[in-house]
Design an enzyme around this catalytic site. Structure first.
Site, short mmCIF file in Angstrom:
data_model
loop_
_atom_site.label_atom_id
_atom_site.label_comp_id
_atom_site.label_asym_id
_atom_site.label_seq_id
_atom_site.Cartn_x
_atom_site.Cartn_y
_atom_site.Cartn_z
CG ASN A 195 -2.04 -1.00 1.10
OD1 ASN A 195 -2.91 -0.86 0.26
ND2 ASN A 195 -2.02 -2.02 1.95
CB ALA A 241 6.95 0.68 0.46
CG ASP A 263 0.11 -8.09 2.46
OD1 ASP A 263 -0.95 -8.68 2.25
OD2 ASP A 263 0.18 -7.00 3.07
CG ASP A 321 3.20 -7.39 7.67
OD1 ASP A 321 3.77 -6.30 7.87
OD2 ASP A 321 3.18 -7.94 6.56
#
Length: 247
Positions: free
Chosen positions: A10, A12, A96, A117
């Site tokens: 979102n 990088a 991810d 995360d």
């Protein structure tokens, strides 16, 4: 084998270069042209692209001329994996999250693992026994919490993360900015520690792996032993690529 992994998030775009299974280099990129330049320099045998924000077709097309073999576009619902995905709606699962689960299963085989995360969102996911992704929870990350207080109120200011992430955050704010900072930062830490406690009550041998852009803020504030693995998603993408091109 040299391989290239690309994680489009979102906020990088990260790449990793693996050689003989070891991550040799990684960095943040901005454009597909930068990625193509990296690929031309590295000449990888294979590559994998994952995205949580947009289709990967354009990135794959830009990358393909510089890759000797396969360019795999990771799709959580259809790409073969080296672990079982027990998520009820795999077509809605963030790439991810699943890649991180694969990375955790690779690094901690046969072990229960809780993945934290912490970036744009705070994602908490459980890998059972090193072989099955069970799912978890998603909550707003630190910056989203600051932005929401500013955007959806009439007078609250937009507060930024402190420059020194290791500095103590006072529990009691004595002005509006410090009160917001206390609520967001101390509240998020309490929330994550509460999740860790709840999972450890159910799974006493659970290991906790921390990744994401805000890991440096959370790591000294979390309970118990924490494994900090910043490139967990890239590691998982590499294992997915190996599973598809070598096995």
């Amino acid at each position: 084998m040299r391989s290239l992994t690309v994680d489009i998030g979102n906020t990088a775009i990260k790449y990793g270069c693996f050689e003989d299974g070891v991550l040799r280099e990684s960095a943040v990129l901005q454009t597909d042209q930068q990625l193509l330049a990296i690929a031309k320099r590295l000449t990888p045998a294979h590559a994998i692209i994952s995205s949580v924000v947009s289709p990967t077709a354009a990135w794959s097309a830009a990358l393909r001329p510089a890759v000797l073999g396969q360019v795999l576009e990771f799709a959580p619902a259809t790409t073969p994996l080296p672990l079982r995905n027990a998520y009820a709606t795999p077509h809605t699962l963030g790439a991810d999250r699943l890649a991180a689960a694969v990375g955790a299963a690779w690094l901690r085989p046969n072990a229960d693992t809780l993945i934290l995360d912490v970036g744009t969102a705070i994602k908490c996911d459980w890998v059972e026994g090193g072989h099955t992704f069970r799912g978890g929870s998603i909550a707003p990350g630190l910056r989203l919490r600051f932005q929401a207080l500013h955007t959806f109120t009439g007078r609250l200011p937009l507060v930024e993360l402190p420059t020194d992430l290791g500095a103590p955050v006072p529990l009691t704010g004595d002005d509006t900015q410090s009160a917001i900072r206390s609520g967001v930062l101390n509240g998020a830490v309490a929330e994550v520690n509460g999740l860790i406690d709840s999972y450890r009550e159910r799974h006493p041998t659970l290991g906790v792996v921390l990744a994401g852009g805000d890991a440096n803020f959370f790591q000294p504030r979390l309970k118990g032993r924490i494994f900090v693995i910043p490139e967990l998603v890239l590691i998982g993408l590499h294992r997915i690529l190996v599973h598809n091109v070598e096995e």
